[in-house]
Design a protein around this motif. Structure first.
Motif, PDB file in Angstrom:
ATOM      1  N   LEU A 220       2.100   2.388  -3.431  1.00  0.00           N
ATOM      2  CA  LEU A 220       1.156   2.990  -4.380  1.00  0.00           C
ATOM      3  C   LEU A 220       1.336   4.501  -4.438  1.00  0.00           C
ATOM      4  CD1 LEU A 220      -2.117   1.054  -3.456  1.00  0.00           C
ATOM      5  CD2 LEU A 220      -0.742   0.789  -5.532  1.00  0.00           C
TER       6      LEU A 220
ATOM      7  N   LEU B 242       0.827  -1.206   0.000  1.00  0.00           N
ATOM      8  CA  LEU B 242       0.000   0.000   0.000  1.00  0.00           C
ATOM      9  C   LEU B 242       0.863   1.259   0.000  1.00  0.00           C
ATOM     10  CD1 LEU B 242      -2.837  -1.059   2.461  1.00  0.00           C
ATOM     11  CD2 LEU B 242      -3.043  -0.666  -0.003  1.00  0.00           C
TER      12      LEU B 242
ATOM     13  N   TRP C 135     -10.049  12.958  -6.125  1.00  0.00           N
ATOM     14  CA  TRP C 135     -10.635  11.778  -5.478  1.00  0.00           C
ATOM     15  C   TRP C 135     -10.749  11.998  -3.973  1.00  0.00           C
ATOM     16  CZ3 TRP C 135      -8.125   6.698  -7.667  1.00  0.00           C
ATOM     17  CH2 TRP C 135      -8.359   6.625  -9.059  1.00  0.00           C
ATOM     18  N   VAL C 136      -9.720  12.564  -3.387  1.00  0.00           N
ATOM     19  CA  VAL C 136      -9.727  12.817  -1.945  1.00  0.00           C
ATOM     20  C   VAL C 136     -10.828  13.809  -1.605  1.00  0.00           C
ATOM     21  CG1 VAL C 136      -8.390  13.743  -0.010  1.00  0.00           C
ATOM     22  CG2 VAL C 136      -7.279  12.269  -1.710  1.00  0.00           C
TER      23      VAL C 136
ATOM     24  N   PRO D  24       0.087   8.408  -4.440  1.00  0.00           N
ATOM     25  CA  PRO D  24      -1.021   9.030  -3.727  1.00  0.00           C
ATOM     26  C   PRO D  24      -2.224   9.177  -4.657  1.00  0.00           C
ATOM     27  CG  PRO D  24       0.709  10.633  -4.124  1.00  0.00           C
ATOM     28  CD  PRO D  24       1.232   9.306  -4.591  1.00  0.00           C
ATOM     29  N   PRO D  25      -3.420   9.159  -4.076  1.00  0.00           N
ATOM     30  CA  PRO D  25      -4.614   9.316  -4.921  1.00  0.00           C
ATOM     31  C   PRO D  25      -4.685  10.735  -5.474  1.00  0.00           C
ATOM     32  CG  PRO D  25      -5.220   9.370  -2.616  1.00  0.00           C
ATOM     33  CD  PRO D  25      -3.763   9.027  -2.664  1.00  0.00           C
ATOM     34  N   PRO D  26      -5.361  10.899  -6.596  1.00  0.00           N
ATOM     35  CA  PRO D  26      -5.549  12.252  -7.132  1.00  0.00           C
ATOM     36  C   PRO D  26      -6.305  13.124  -6.129  1.00  0.00           C
ATOM     37  CG  PRO D  26      -6.151  10.597  -8.763  1.00  0.00           C
ATOM     38  CD  PRO D  26      -5.920   9.875  -7.474  1.00  0.00           C
ATOM     39  N   THR D  27      -5.954  14.383  -6.100  1.00  0.00           N
ATOM     40  CA  THR D  27      -6.577  15.334  -5.168  1.00  0.00           C
ATOM     41  C   THR D  27      -8.091  15.364  -5.319  1.00  0.00           C
ATOM     42  OG1 THR D  27      -4.572  16.663  -5.225  1.00  0.00           O
ATOM     43  CG2 THR D  27      -6.556  17.728  -4.396  1.00  0.00           C
TER      44      THR D  27
ATOM     45  N   ALA E 154     -14.243  12.191  -1.862  1.00  0.00           N
ATOM     46  CA  ALA E 154     -14.482  11.290  -0.731  1.00  0.00           C
ATOM     47  C   ALA E 154     -14.832  12.073   0.530  1.00  0.00           C
ATOM     48  CB  ALA E 154     -13.259  10.413  -0.492  1.00  0.00           C
TER      49      ALA E 154
END
Length: 83
Positions: free
Chosen positions: A16, A13, A23-24, A18-21, A27
């Protein structure tokens, strides 16, 4: 499970990106959006005139609740108010 232990999963994990901003942010906004859509739906069930106004302008109802009228939110509200 495939035989990975918790430490190996944690390593994977961490590797990986970081998730796209966006997406954050989405969420973080989702719980409030759900509450607002639930509130609009509950009020529409109790008030026929409000229901008619919401159905006539779903985007406006979401905007009035302080939400961006994104297509998924509009469709969810339409689905909830459909007979």
């Amino acid at each position: 499970m495939t035989g990975y232990d918790e430490e190996r999963l944690a390593e994977l994990l961490r590797a990986l990106p970081p998730p796209p901003t966006a997406w954050v942010q989405a969420a973080q906004e989702l719980p409030r959006a759900r509450r607002e859509v639930d509130g609009i739906g509950a009020r529409a069930e109790a008030d026929a005139a409000y229901r008619a106004a919401v159905l006539a302008n779903l985007e406006g109802a979401l905007a009035d609740a302080g939400l961006e009228p994104h297509p998924p939110a509009v469709e969810e509200l339409r689905r909830r108010l459909s007979p």
